[in-house]
Design an enzyme around this catalytic site. Structure first.
Site, mmCIF file in Angstrom:
data_model
loop_
_atom_site.group_PDB
_atom_site.id
_atom_site.type_symbol
_atom_site.label_atom_id
_atom_site.label_comp_id
_atom_site.label_asym_id
_atom_site.label_seq_id
_atom_site.Cartn_x
_atom_site.Cartn_y
_atom_site.Cartn_z
ATOM 1 N N GLU A 158 0.900 -1.264 -0.045
ATOM 2 C CA GLU A 158 -0.147 -0.119 0.146
ATOM 3 C C GLU A 158 0.803 1.272 -0.084
ATOM 4 O OE1 GLU A 158 -2.540 0.147 3.379
ATOM 5 O OE2 GLU A 158 -3.405 -2.113 2.859
ATOM 6 N N CYS A 217 -2.377 9.099 2.607
ATOM 7 C CA CYS A 217 -2.065 8.534 1.285
ATOM 8 C C CYS A 217 -3.069 8.894 0.388
ATOM 9 C CB CYS A 217 -1.810 6.862 1.513
ATOM 10 S SG CYS A 217 -3.474 6.502 2.171
HETATM 11 P P1 NAD Z 1 8.357 4.845 4.759
HETATM 12 O O1 NAD Z 1 8.547 4.044 3.426
HETATM 13 O O2 NAD Z 1 9.579 5.651 4.893
HETATM 14 O O3 NAD Z 1 8.231 3.820 5.774
HETATM 15 C C1 NAD Z 1 7.347 2.700 5.901
HETATM 16 C C2 NAD Z 1 7.739 1.585 6.942
HETATM 17 O O4 NAD Z 1 8.958 1.083 6.137
HETATM 18 C C3 NAD Z 1 8.279 1.978 8.268
HETATM 19 O O5 NAD Z 1 7.762 1.219 9.014
HETATM 20 C C4 NAD Z 1 9.794 1.844 8.002
HETATM 21 O O6 NAD Z 1 10.331 1.613 9.116
HETATM 22 C C5 NAD Z 1 9.934 0.753 6.969
HETATM 23 N N1 NAD Z 1 11.258 0.562 6.272
HETATM 24 C C6 NAD Z 1 12.193 1.478 6.033
HETATM 25 N N2 NAD Z 1 12.990 0.892 5.074
HETATM 26 C C7 NAD Z 1 12.621 -0.300 4.999
HETATM 27 C C8 NAD Z 1 13.280 -1.475 4.306
HETATM 28 N N3 NAD Z 1 14.500 -1.254 3.713
HETATM 29 N N4 NAD Z 1 12.866 -2.487 4.364
HETATM 30 C C9 NAD Z 1 11.514 -2.629 5.038
HETATM 31 N N5 NAD Z 1 11.031 -1.708 5.760
HETATM 32 C C10 NAD Z 1 11.674 -0.495 5.721
HETATM 33 O O7 NAD Z 1 6.716 5.518 4.529
HETATM 34 P P2 NAD Z 1 6.280 6.391 5.828
HETATM 35 O O8 NAD Z 1 6.826 7.605 5.727
HETATM 36 O O9 NAD Z 1 6.113 5.435 7.286
HETATM 37 O O10 NAD Z 1 4.611 6.454 5.399
HETATM 38 C C11 NAD Z 1 4.351 7.366 4.565
HETATM 39 C C12 NAD Z 1 4.036 6.673 2.911
HETATM 40 O O11 NAD Z 1 3.178 5.613 3.172
HETATM 41 C C13 NAD Z 1 3.420 7.819 2.222
HETATM 42 O O12 NAD Z 1 4.092 7.482 0.994
HETATM 43 C C14 NAD Z 1 1.905 7.278 2.133
HETATM 44 O O13 NAD Z 1 1.313 7.867 0.999
HETATM 45 C C15 NAD Z 1 2.042 6.115 2.271
HETATM 46 N N6 NAD Z 1 0.886 5.258 2.852
HETATM 47 C C16 NAD Z 1 0.061 4.431 1.903
HETATM 48 C C17 NAD Z 1 -1.238 3.908 2.439
HETATM 49 C C18 NAD Z 1 -2.040 3.315 1.602
HETATM 50 O O14 NAD Z 1 -3.094 2.820 1.821
HETATM 51 N N7 NAD Z 1 -1.622 3.170 0.139
HETATM 52 C C19 NAD Z 1 -1.501 4.210 3.647
HETATM 53 C C20 NAD Z 1 -0.749 5.024 4.641
HETATM 54 C C21 NAD Z 1 0.589 5.461 4.137
#
Ligand code: NAD
Length: 654
Positions: free
Chosen positions: A426, A460
């Protein structure tokens, strides 16, 4: 480790029987009720649990199968009683029984603690006697010597019959709501005084930058241990009747709503979301739990697809196994529970890595699930930042559910592909809204502004680009800017606040860069445009015009209170610009004409479409981003099936 392995419930029930056999011999053997009370005691227990009679009864059955407990019914007595036979089965002397019993009931301890806490069980003459007993138990692989932790003078010992996950409450206490900028928030009273362990995560309040907690994070080894526990616990969880799993989740939902103020305060403190928005999300998440509980049985009912005299063909659904959920911070309840709840109801175990920006919320959610009766190994928190997430998605889990940015999601997909593991992504969006020329301008400006600025634009599915028909361009723009200007930006714990801080410090720089890029390419600023100069991470509500799809602000996710508004000549131009994006999460059309709106929405390559609304998800509908916005489906019936594997049955009567 001895061949015999106990579940956490077995460890607690056996430990309670062992304790009561020596500390209250007159009341021993125990009735089911007394045993339940002994298990749930709030003193001399770590963690404290809340088992009901069914859990205790079922656990007694499994202990009897392992030859560790017996039931007794004396002639003339109606009540059945229970005793342990651990001494005989495991060949333990009274001193060894005392040490193992206390370790089962209270987790790892130092020899000094063991000596004091076994006093009512067994008279050890001196500390050396305890140590000698421990050495005897080491030789038989019943206990292990744990490495000394930073800040600890003495090393601890743990029993090896059952690997009990440490309760997350060991890390987290509720966060007190403090006013940003006040002395209370500037002096973080909650920070532990002990020296920090080496691998830790600092959780800050984005409203003022103060430190809220320091959390120990999981590395690859911790992830491997948790995965092993989850795998062991999953089968027993899946084997329970659906109603038992549902009852635990129902209790969780009731307790979540009962504790809504504490949960909302924790989330607001670490994410910066206004308090009323945190509570609103919790209430909405509670409704989703109800929906999943009601719908999982029907959706996962086996189906007969062919029924003939000579052949029956059926499909049944089995849990995938261990699910890893790596979460985002912006809606920690929705995002987390959208995966965790259907996964658990379908019989999976879950390893849940909360976002590093919503860690306290994530740990509190898992703790609440344990208190509600989900076994500690069936759902486990895996705290940490990116490296912990990477370790989790590279572990041998059966399904990875990821919510986050496209950049991280691509890495997660590659890690899952290397193991041919299933993956759900997502991801982000650059969601457009089109305002037609037939709308009520003031109401529509209000609705669009809400879609842009709610949660400081950190949704999002927030509106990230606005296209306005040229016939209503100026009146719409005037109304829209007036609404954005009137939003109250400030303390997220104040009920009057509309827009709080940004959760992440880095995003302030992203927004500055987007605004500068737009201005450099000819955009005009109607409102805001810069960071707010105060402690924490703040950005002004910002409106840009004279924008086009070449500017970063119209192409890349802003995830903040910044919006570009562009004039269009007609519906065709709106469709062309709306679809000119690598993302495909949502799109909205505002119009009084449903047919006209439908015509536009049908033309877009987007997973969700809105008519006269925006920035919403529904538990009844599939949530599936297209292109760079995701892979797979969550929510709705398809979002339940994501957590099972089909089994095909070909049945021929002999
Ligand atoms: P992010 O990608 O920075 O982090 C997401 C998660 O991934 C965190 O828990 C982080 O610790 C982890 N992570 C970081 N590097 C990783 C790796 N190499 N391997 C595995 N996990 C890793 O995103 P964020 O700042 O937490 O969230 C914001 C983003 O999420 C925005 O782009 C938003 O649009 C999206 N989002 C999407 C939805 C949806 O339903 N489509 C819902 C909520 C947020």
């Amino acid at each position: 480790m001895p061949e015999l392995t106990l579940t956490p419930e077995e460890a607690r029930v056996l430990g309670a029987l062992m304790e009561k056999s020596v500390t209250t011999p007159d009341g021993y053997p125990l009735s089911l009720n007394s045993l339940m009370t002994a298990c749930n005691q709030t003193t001399n227990r770590d963690p404290v649990v809340k088992y009901d009679d069914q859990v205790v009864e079922r656990t007694l059955d499994s202990l009897r199968e392992k030859g560790l407990a017996r039931r007794l019914k004396s002639a003339g007595q109606r009540v059945i009683k229970f005793r342990h036979v651990a001494g005989e089965t495991l060949a333990l002397d009274p001193g060894e029984l005392a040490v193992i019993g206390v370790l089962l009931l209270r987790g790892p301890q130092t020899p000094g603690e063991l000596k004091i806490r076994t006093e009512r069980w067994h008279a050890f003459g001196a500390l050396e006697d305890v140590e000698k007993t421990l050495q005897n138990l080491v030789a038989r692989e019943f206990v292990v010597h744990l490495p000394r932790r930073a800040g600890q003078k003495e090393a601890r010992w743990a029993q090896l019959l059952c690997e009990v996950a440490e309760s997350p409450t060991a890390y987290v206490a509720p966060v007190e709501v403090v006013q940003p900028g006040t002395a209370a928030s500037a002096a973080p009273a909650a920070v532990p005084l002990e020296p920090k362990p080496s691998r830790t995560l600092d959780v800050h309040n984005p409203a003022d930058g103060s430190l809220l907690r320091t959390i120990e994070v999981d590395d690859e080894r911790a992830v491997a241990t948790k995965l092993e526990r989850a795998r062991r616990a999953q089968r027993a969880w899946a084997a329970r009747p659906y109603e038992e799993r549902a009852a635990a989740l129902r209790r969780f939902r009731e307790m979540l709503i009962a504790e809504i103020e504490t949960f909302a305060a924790t989330t607001t403190a670490e994410v910066g979301k206004p308090l009323n928005q945190s509570s609103g999300e919790i209430r909405g998440a509670g409704d989703r739990v109800d929906w999943f509980i009601a719908h999982v049985p029907n959706v996962l009912e086996p189906v007969a697809v062919t029924v003939r005299d000579d052949l029956e063909e059926r499909v049944s659904y089995e849990p995938v196994g261990v699910v890893a959920h790596v979460s985002a911070w912006n809606y920690p309840y929705f995002v987390g529970l959208n995966s965790i709840v259907p996964a658990l109801l379908a019989g999976n175990a879950v390893l849940y890595k909360p976002s590093e920006h919503a860690t306290l919320t994530g740990l509190a959610l898992v703790d609440l699930m344990h208190r509600a009766g989900v076994p500690v190994d069936v759902v486990q928190a895996v705290p940490g930042a990116g490296p912990t997430g990477a370790a989790l998605v590279e572990a041998d889990v059966d399904l990875v559910c990821f919510t986050g940015s496209h950049a991280t999601g691509s890495k997660v997909a590659m890690a899952a592909a290397a193991r041919l593991s299933r993956v759900q992504l997502e991801l982000g969006g650059k969601d457009p809204a089109y305002v037609c020329d037939d709308v009520d301008v003031d109401n529509t400006a209000m609705a669009v502004a809400e879609g842009v600025f709610y949660n400081a634009g950190q949704s999002c599915c927030a509106i990230e680009r606005v296209y306005v028909h040229e016939r209503i361009w100026q009146p719409f723009l005037d109304a829209f800017v007036a609404i954005a200007e009137a939003y109250r930006v400030g303390d997220p714990t104040d009920d009057a606040t509309d827009i709080g801080p940004l959760a992440r410090e880095e995003q302030v720089a992203v927004l500055e860069t987007q605004v500068q890029d737009a201005l450099g390419k000819g955009a005009k600023l109607l409102l805001g445009g810069k960071r707010i100069d105060r402690p924490g991470h703040w950005f002004e509500p910002t409106v840009l015009v004279n924008v086009d799809n070449h500017m970063a602000v119209m192409r890349e996710e802003s995830f903040g209170p910044v919006i570009g508004v562009q004039r269009v000549a007609n519906d065709d131009e709106a469709v062309r610009l709306m679809d000119d994006t690598p993302y495909g999460l949502t799109a909205a059309v505002f119009s009084t004409d449903r047919e006209r709106a439908t015509h536009v929405l049908e033309a877009l390559d987007t997973g969700s479409v809105y008519w006269n609304c925006s920035d919403r998800t529904s538990v009844c509908l599939p949530w599936a981003g297209r292109r760079r916005s995701g892979l797979g489906v969550s929510l709705g019936e398809a979002g339940i099936r994501a957590f099972v594997r089909e089994k095909a049955w070909h049945l021929r009567p002999a």
